[in-house]
Write a protein that holds these residues in place. Sequence first.
Motif, PDB file in Angstrom:
ATOM      1  N   PHE A   5      11.063   2.105  -2.390  1.00 47.14           N
ATOM      2  CA  PHE A   5      11.282   0.819  -3.042  1.00 47.14           C
ATOM      3  C   PHE A   5      12.637   0.239  -2.658  1.00 47.14           C
ATOM      4  O   PHE A   5      12.748  -0.934  -2.305  1.00 47.14           O
ATOM      5  CB  PHE A   5      11.168   0.974  -4.568  1.00 47.14           C
ATOM      6  CG  PHE A   5      11.213  -0.336  -5.285  1.00 47.14           C
ATOM      7  CD1 PHE A   5      10.105  -1.143  -5.341  1.00 47.14           C
ATOM      8  CD2 PHE A   5      12.382  -0.771  -5.888  1.00 47.14           C
ATOM      9  CE1 PHE A   5      10.142  -2.370  -5.989  1.00 47.14           C
ATOM     10  CE2 PHE A   5      12.425  -1.986  -6.540  1.00 47.14           C
ATOM     11  CZ  PHE A   5      11.303  -2.781  -6.589  1.00 47.14           C
ATOM     12  N   ARG A   6      13.675   1.078  -2.704  1.00 46.11           N
ATOM     13  CA  ARG A   6      15.014   0.618  -2.359  1.00 46.11           C
ATOM     14  C   ARG A   6      15.076   0.168  -0.897  1.00 46.11           C
ATOM     15  O   ARG A   6      15.557  -0.912  -0.583  1.00 46.11           O
ATOM     16  CB  ARG A   6      16.031   1.731  -2.616  1.00 46.11           C
ATOM     17  CG  ARG A   6      17.468   1.293  -2.332  1.00 46.11           C
ATOM     18  CD  ARG A   6      18.451   2.441  -2.406  1.00 46.11           C
ATOM     19  NE  ARG A   6      18.235   3.339  -1.296  1.00 46.11           N
ATOM     20  CZ  ARG A   6      17.901   4.628  -1.402  1.00 46.11           C
ATOM     21  NH1 ARG A   6      17.769   5.182  -2.567  1.00 46.11           N
ATOM     22  NH2 ARG A   6      17.706   5.361  -0.337  1.00 46.11           N
ATOM     23  N   ASN A   7      14.557   1.000   0.006  1.00 50.53           N
ATOM     24  CA  ASN A   7      14.685   0.713   1.436  1.00 50.53           C
ATOM     25  C   ASN A   7      13.797  -0.431   1.918  1.00 50.53           C
ATOM     26  O   ASN A   7      14.175  -1.162   2.829  1.00 50.53           O
ATOM     27  CB  ASN A   7      14.380   1.967   2.250  1.00 50.53           C
ATOM     28  CG  ASN A   7      15.409   3.039   2.034  1.00 50.53           C
ATOM     29  OD1 ASN A   7      16.555   2.771   1.689  1.00 50.53           O
ATOM     30  ND2 ASN A   7      15.008   4.282   2.213  1.00 50.53           N
ATOM     31  N   THR A  34       0.824  -1.217   0.000  1.00 50.66           N
ATOM     32  CA  THR A  34       0.000   0.000   0.000  1.00 50.66           C
ATOM     33  C   THR A  34       0.854   1.262   0.000  1.00 50.66           C
ATOM     34  O   THR A  34       0.450   2.276  -0.577  1.00 50.66           O
ATOM     35  CB  THR A  34      -0.965   0.014   1.206  1.00 50.66           C
ATOM     36  OG1 THR A  34      -0.203  -0.123   2.412  1.00 50.66           O
ATOM     37  CG2 THR A  34      -1.983  -1.115   1.104  1.00 50.66           C
ATOM     38  N   ASP A  35       2.033   1.223   0.613  1.00 49.12           N
ATOM     39  CA  ASP A  35       2.918   2.396   0.576  1.00 49.12           C
ATOM     40  C   ASP A  35       3.385   2.669  -0.853  1.00 49.12           C
ATOM     41  O   ASP A  35       3.427   3.819  -1.291  1.00 49.12           O
ATOM     42  CB  ASP A  35       4.128   2.206   1.494  1.00 49.12           C
ATOM     43  CG  ASP A  35       3.740   2.211   2.963  1.00 49.12           C
ATOM     44  OD1 ASP A  35       2.704   2.824   3.298  1.00 49.12           O
ATOM     45  OD2 ASP A  35       4.461   1.606   3.764  1.00 49.12           O
ATOM     46  N   CYS A  36       3.735   1.606  -1.599  1.00 53.83           N
ATOM     47  CA  CYS A  36       4.120   1.773  -3.007  1.00 53.83           C
ATOM     48  C   CYS A  36       2.978   2.409  -3.798  1.00 53.83           C
ATOM     49  O   CYS A  36       3.183   3.339  -4.571  1.00 53.83           O
ATOM     50  CB  CYS A  36       4.480   0.430  -3.647  1.00 53.83           C
ATOM     51  SG  CYS A  36       6.106  -0.205  -3.217  1.00 53.83           S
ATOM     52  N   ASP A  37       1.768   1.899  -3.583  1.00 56.39           N
ATOM     53  CA  ASP A  37       0.606   2.419  -4.305  1.00 56.39           C
ATOM     54  C   ASP A  37       0.350   3.882  -3.973  1.00 56.39           C
ATOM     55  O   ASP A  37       0.078   4.697  -4.865  1.00 56.39           O
ATOM     56  CB  ASP A  37      -0.640   1.590  -3.996  1.00 56.39           C
ATOM     57  CG  ASP A  37      -0.545   0.161  -4.521  1.00 56.39           C
ATOM     58  OD1 ASP A  37       0.285  -0.091  -5.424  1.00 56.39           O
ATOM     59  OD2 ASP A  37      -1.301  -0.698  -4.017  1.00 56.39           O
ATOM     60  N   THR A  38       0.444   4.244  -2.701  1.00 57.36           N
ATOM     61  CA  THR A  38       0.214   5.629  -2.275  1.00 57.36           C
ATOM     62  C   THR A  38       1.255   6.568  -2.869  1.00 57.36           C
ATOM     63  O   THR A  38       0.920   7.630  -3.411  1.00 57.36           O
ATOM     64  CB  THR A  38       0.239   5.727  -0.735  1.00 57.36           C
ATOM     65  OG1 THR A  38      -0.776   4.864  -0.210  1.00 57.36           O
ATOM     66  CG2 THR A  38       0.013   7.145  -0.264  1.00 57.36           C
TER      67      THR A  38
END
Length: 193
Positions: free
Chosen positions: A182-184, A150-154
């Motif tokens: 994405f990296r972390n 969900t963090d990627c989507d947000t």
Amino acid sequence: MNPTPHCSLVFPPHPAWVRAAREVVRTVLVAARRTDLADSAVALTSETVTNAVNACTRNRCCSPVTLVAEWSAPGRLRVFVYDAAAGVPERREAVGVEAEAGRGLMLVERGAEAWGVCTHGPGQGKATWFVVGDRPAGRANPRKSPVGCTDCDTLEGARRRAVAEGDHERIVDATVAVRSHFRNEHILPRLTW
């Protein structure tokens, strides 16, 4: 001896190239004297390259597919397959016994130490990647895929809004936020085990 041969292959999105992609990965493993990884790496390469070729065919995308096989650490081979077709491959939970397709990502998930799909590049395409090889003793598997994060989507939604509004400063900030997350959260935890 640490395995060091890396390889890349750029080819048209045609099914005839799936075999060549498998052989490239097999050759990298033979050169590194890691033929013990060949069966799973070759099978997973076949699945990810077939998915990329099929996505290009469905979307009438003629841009080449790129395969990169590299050693992320001694004994750990990472394979990236990039295609420029729109959309993200979906892992299907249930596939009928007689179905001829739909098991690719399920096989990748089960056969890889880690895997994922990255859509945070410059275009509409994506890279599907997986890792096979040695896992240090005592290390649990990290979260395998950012798909559904969900963090990627947000963060990606905020980046797309900034692009739509044409706000250059927000575009840069949002792009940095997407890539940092994405990296972390999805790459670095895998590289440390």
